[in-house]
Design a protein around this motif. Structure first.
Motif: not given
Length: 350
Positions: A75, A82-83, A85, A96-97, A100, A103, A178-180, A182
């Protein structure tokens, strides 16, 4: 008369004993003249003549499978996760994310920056109108030059504030992006080091990835052999865990030796195989000149437990010999490590 009848059975027994001893001594059989019996000439027995063959020699070197393209995803901001994946073993594509982060506060900063820009633009519009009126009045002599310069300075200040507010908005949107987190490459997930609810700090490891198409073998080769290698040279590689034998190509030779082992690191590119995984043990056959080897057809061998047995022509006839074998060749022969000498005749087993 009576006395003769008494000795007659005893005399017959003595004669019978003498005849028995004479027969056992061979007096009644044909005697052979002393000497050596001439043996008939016997042709060479059919079999396989063991002769040395000059073959290329290689030295096995231990190595491991590594990924040329591997990365650790982390990060760039501090926020709560939060998640997530993906899990270990998942295939991912570039962009691809993967993770997460929370945010809500970042979205609030973006909204605040947008409002700030709107307020500055409104003030800038008013300042530009005031400057226009001041120029007109100063042109008719109704306003001093100092007042006109003050109106212009106010307009210029608000323009600078607008640029600053737009930069704040760009930073806020970047932080929101930056919160997602990838994926930077197409690849496969090795491991993940965090779970939802954890706090992601800047630089902390979250997920590790590697590209399966970039796997290669890295091995430490002693300097006498490494100096004779060249980029692009084909090298046989075997992976015992998969019972896989493939041919790689030298991709890189690190131009510095390890001081302790006096060896160079050699990196060998491998063809793609979905069964290959980073960290697997590999054995590299590094060319080491040429030498003589003995081979014997496997059809002339028999296995007794964990030992190999062969029949060898000896001075007194066929004799059994235990062998220690090496690798088998595609033509049905096996390398003899010990147990046979050049020039010996291997016979079919009866």
């Amino acid at each position: 008369m009576n006395r003769m009848r008494t000795w007659l059975p005893a005399l017959g027994a003595v004669v019978l004993l003498v005849l028995l001893v004479a027969w056992m001594a061979g007096l009644f059989r044909e005697r052979l003249t002393p000497g050596l019996e001439e043996q008939q000439a016997v042709g060479p027995e059919p079999g396989y003549l063991v002769e040395p063959e000059v073959v290329p020699v290689s030295e096995p070197v231990a190595g491991s499978v590594e990924a040329k393209q591997a990365t650790i995803v982390s990060s760039r901001i501090m926020s709560r996760i939060q998640k997530i994946h993906v899990r270990s073993g998942d295939q991912v594509s570039e962009g691809q994310v993967l993770v997460e982060l929370e945010k809500s506060d970042l979205e609030a900063r973006v909204a605040q920056a947008i409002d700030q820009i709107a307020a500055v633009r409104a003030r800038l519009t008013e300042a530009e109108r005031n400057l226009q009126r001041a120029v007109e009045l100063q042109g008719r002599g109704l306003l001093s030059v100092a007042d006109r310069d003050a109106a212009q300075a106010n307009r210029d200040t608000l323009q600078a504030e607008l640029q600053s507010a737009e930069q704040v908005l760009a930073e806020s949107r970047a932080a929101l992006a930056y919160a997602s987190i990838q994926s930077p490459i197409d690849g496969r997930v090795v491991d993940r080091f965090a779970e939802p609810g954890d706090t992601a700090a800047p630089g902390s490891r979250l997920i590790s990835l590697y590209n399966p198409l970039s796997l290669r073998v890295e091995a430490q080769v002693r300097e006498q052999l490494a100096l004779a290698l060249a980029i692009g040279q084909p090298i046989p590689v075997s992976l015992p865990a998969l019972d896989l034998h493939i041919e790689g190509a030298i991709e890189e030779i690190v131009p510095a030796a390890e001081p302790g082992s006096r060896s160079f690191q050699v990196k060998i590119r491998l063809p793609y195989d979905e069964r290959l995984l980073p960290g697997m043990y590999a054995r590299v056959s590094v060319p080491a000149g040429s030498g003589q080897r003995l081979y014997v057809p496997t059809s002339l061998l028999a296995r007794v437990g964990q030992l190999w047995v062969v029949s060898v022509s000896g001075p007194e006839g066929p004799e059994r010999r235990f062998l220690r074998l090496g690798r088998e060749l595609p033509d049905g022969r096996a390398e003899v490590v010990s147990g046979l000498a050049p020039g010996e005749q291997v016979l079919p087993l009866e």
